[in-house]
Design a protein around this motif. Structure first.
Motif, PDB file in Angstrom:
ATOM      1  N   GLY A 106      11.127  -4.113  -3.784  1.00  0.00           N
ATOM      2  CA  GLY A 106      10.366  -5.232  -3.252  1.00  0.00           C
ATOM      3  C   GLY A 106       8.904  -4.933  -3.030  1.00  0.00           C
ATOM      4  N   GLN A 119       7.157  -2.711  -5.147  1.00  0.00           N
ATOM      5  CA  GLN A 119       6.563  -2.165  -6.366  1.00  0.00           C
ATOM      6  C   GLN A 119       5.423  -3.020  -6.891  1.00  0.00           C
ATOM      7  OE1 GLN A 119       9.711  -1.312  -9.155  1.00  0.00           O
ATOM      8  NE2 GLN A 119      10.507   0.394  -7.921  1.00  0.00           N
ATOM      9  N   ARG A 120       5.392  -4.304  -6.485  1.00  0.00           N
ATOM     10  CA  ARG A 120       4.295  -5.176  -6.926  1.00  0.00           C
ATOM     11  C   ARG A 120       2.964  -4.738  -6.345  1.00  0.00           C
ATOM     12  NH1 ARG A 120       7.003  -7.688  -2.806  1.00  0.00           N
ATOM     13  NH2 ARG A 120       5.807  -8.784  -1.175  1.00  0.00           N
ATOM     14  N   PHE A 121       2.990  -3.898  -5.304  1.00  0.00           N
ATOM     15  CA  PHE A 121       1.755  -3.409  -4.691  1.00  0.00           C
ATOM     16  C   PHE A 121       1.252  -2.130  -5.343  1.00  0.00           C
ATOM     17  CE2 PHE A 121       3.732  -5.632  -0.900  1.00  0.00           C
ATOM     18  CZ  PHE A 121       2.915  -6.743  -0.995  1.00  0.00           C
ATOM     19  N   GLY A 122       1.960  -1.627  -6.335  1.00  0.00           N
ATOM     20  CA  GLY A 122       1.510  -0.440  -7.055  1.00  0.00           C
ATOM     21  C   GLY A 122       1.337   0.757  -6.147  1.00  0.00           C
ATOM     22  N   GLY A 146       1.455   0.674  -2.012  1.00  0.00           N
ATOM     23  CA  GLY A 146       2.673   0.149  -1.407  1.00  0.00           C
ATOM     24  C   GLY A 146       2.970   0.651  -0.026  1.00  0.00           C
ATOM     25  N   HIS A 155       0.429  -9.766   0.052  1.00  0.00           N
ATOM     26  CA  HIS A 155      -0.301  -9.590  -1.195  1.00  0.00           C
ATOM     27  C   HIS A 155      -1.793  -9.855  -1.013  1.00  0.00           C
ATOM     28  CE1 HIS A 155      -1.052 -13.879  -2.210  1.00  0.00           C
ATOM     29  NE2 HIS A 155       0.072 -14.099  -1.558  1.00  0.00           N
ATOM     30  N   HIS A 191      -3.285  -6.683   0.137  1.00  0.00           N
ATOM     31  CA  HIS A 191      -3.339  -5.820  -1.045  1.00  0.00           C
ATOM     32  C   HIS A 191      -4.526  -6.182  -1.935  1.00  0.00           C
ATOM     33  CE1 HIS A 191      -2.349  -5.154  -5.351  1.00  0.00           C
ATOM     34  NE2 HIS A 191      -2.060  -3.939  -4.907  1.00  0.00           N
ATOM     35  N   ASP A 192      -4.717  -7.484  -2.172  1.00  0.00           N
ATOM     36  CA  ASP A 192      -5.829  -7.924  -3.024  1.00  0.00           C
ATOM     37  C   ASP A 192      -7.177  -7.570  -2.390  1.00  0.00           C
ATOM     38  OD1 ASP A 192      -3.976  -8.936  -4.751  1.00  0.00           O
ATOM     39  OD2 ASP A 192      -4.221 -11.019  -4.129  1.00  0.00           O
TER      40      ASP A 192
END
Length: 376
Positions: A211, A213-216, A219, A238, A241-242
């Motif tokens: 869940g 892994q989308r943050f690279g 994370g 997110h 994160h951005d």
């Protein structure tokens, strides 16, 4: 003028002086190496013991409750009748009680009795620490947490200041952009100010959780803070994160290139040495951002909102982060992420009424395009 904390104990002399200094030295070693007290805190404990002894002019094993009472009375007189703050009294009593317990361990107590024909007794008791108990009984938490509306209001003030700095081609642009990111990172990961200003890029890593892994490689943030307690806090929004990714690509490289400091690429903060190139939030001078500088920035942004009238500090951001975490994870998991030793402490950081889980910060990407660069 504070009572002296001279470590000599010259008023004793002879064998008593040597024994007393060795006794205090052994106690100090124990609270550092066995009890795990930080060097500065252990040093303050030792200084407070020496202050009491120098005022009482007696050997440690001759201390009595009256010496504690007289010490506090003398400090009150020095302050023209103004009593010491209960928190200060509490810190002193904690130091003295720690030494008292060390000295009264049976083997040590018997040795002192044989050596000096004096049986040590308790000198910190219920009566002379009653101010601390009364303070705790009437304690009301001073800290608070930001609401989603207040978070957005402060963020908007950052954005206004950033736009003005960009239009004026001001040198303040990069620091303002950095501090805006620091504001959101402090909340999201519930960081102490000392942790926030010393975060390194290598403290982030990718998570094995599908869940996340989308943050690279952003994370998880691993932080070692107070009392050397380490915890890993996951990225959960997110937009944070951005924001962080944008800062790493557009702002931080420019800060590093334009730093004004000289030296070998390292900097000091407290007792630690850091590589400037690894700091997530380097200062303009090429070091760690001064905590007071960030405090002033927060205060100014809060004042600029015209709606926040409480004192905003970096610790408020930590309280805000905890309040956001608890409903999402659970108090027990939040305790782990806050790196608290007990759940009671974590619950003291949780202010459920004004905040709701899932607050998202404003997106940073639209603030400036790739072609807008700061000029001197």
């Amino acid at each position: 003028m504070k009572a002296a904390c001279d470590a000599g104990l010259d008023f004793l002399g002879g064998e008593a002086k040597t024994y007393a200094n060795n006794l205090i030295r052994d106690w100090h070693a124990q609270i550092v190496h066995l009890d795990g007290l930080k060097g500065k805190s252990a040093g303050n404990h030792r200084d407070n013991l020496f202050r009491l002894l120098n005022h009482a002019q007696v050997a440690p094993w001759e201390l009595k409750p009256v010496h504690v009472t007289r010490y506090f009375e003398s400090r009150t007189e020095e302050r023209h009748g103004k009593a010491l703050a209960p928190a200060t009294v509490g810190v002193m009593c904690a130091a003295w009680r720690s030494f008292q317990n060390f000295m009264l361990e049976l083997e040590r107590l018997n040795e002192i009795s044989r050596q000096f024909n004096v049986r040590p007794a308790r000198f910190v008791n219920e009566e002379n620490s009653i101010a601390v108990k009364r303070h705790k009984a009437n304690w009301v938490p001073k800290s608070w947490s930001l609401t989603p509306v207040q978070i957005d209001a402060i963020d908007e003030q950052f954005r206004i200041a950033i736009r003005a700095a960009a239009a004026a081609r001001s040198k303040s642009l990069l620091p303002l952009q950095r501090d805006r990111v620091m504001f959101h990172v402090a909340i999201h990961f519930a960081l102490r100010i000392s942790e926030l200003v010393t975060v390194e890029t290598t403290d982030f890593r990718a998570s094995h959780d599908p869940g996340l892994q989308r943050f690279g490689n952003l994370g998880v943030l691993t932080v070692t803070g107070k009392n050397d307690v380490t915890g890993s806090v996951p990225m959960r929004e997110h937009l944070v994160h951005d924001l962080l990714r944008w800062y790493l690509e557009k702002v931080r490289p420019a800060l590093l290139l334009r730093r004004r400091g000289q030296g070998d690429g390292t900097c000091k903060f407290g007792d630690e040495t850091f590589q400037v190139a690894q700091l997530l939030f380097p200062s303009e001078r090429g070091g760690v951002v001064e905590p007071n500088q960030f405090r002033k920035r927060l205060k100014q942004m809060a004042m600029n909102t015209g709606t926040i009238h409480k004192r905003l500090t970096p610790h408020t951001l930590r309280h805000t982060g905890c309040t956001l975490m608890v409903p999402i994870y659970s108090p027990e998991v939040a305790q782990k992420y806050m790196r608290h030793k007990n759940l009671f402490t974590t619950l003291g950081y949780y202010h459920p009424t004004p905040l709701q889980a899932g607050n998202e910060v404003n997106a940073p990407v639209s603030l400036f395009g790739d072609d807008e660069e700061d000029e001197d």
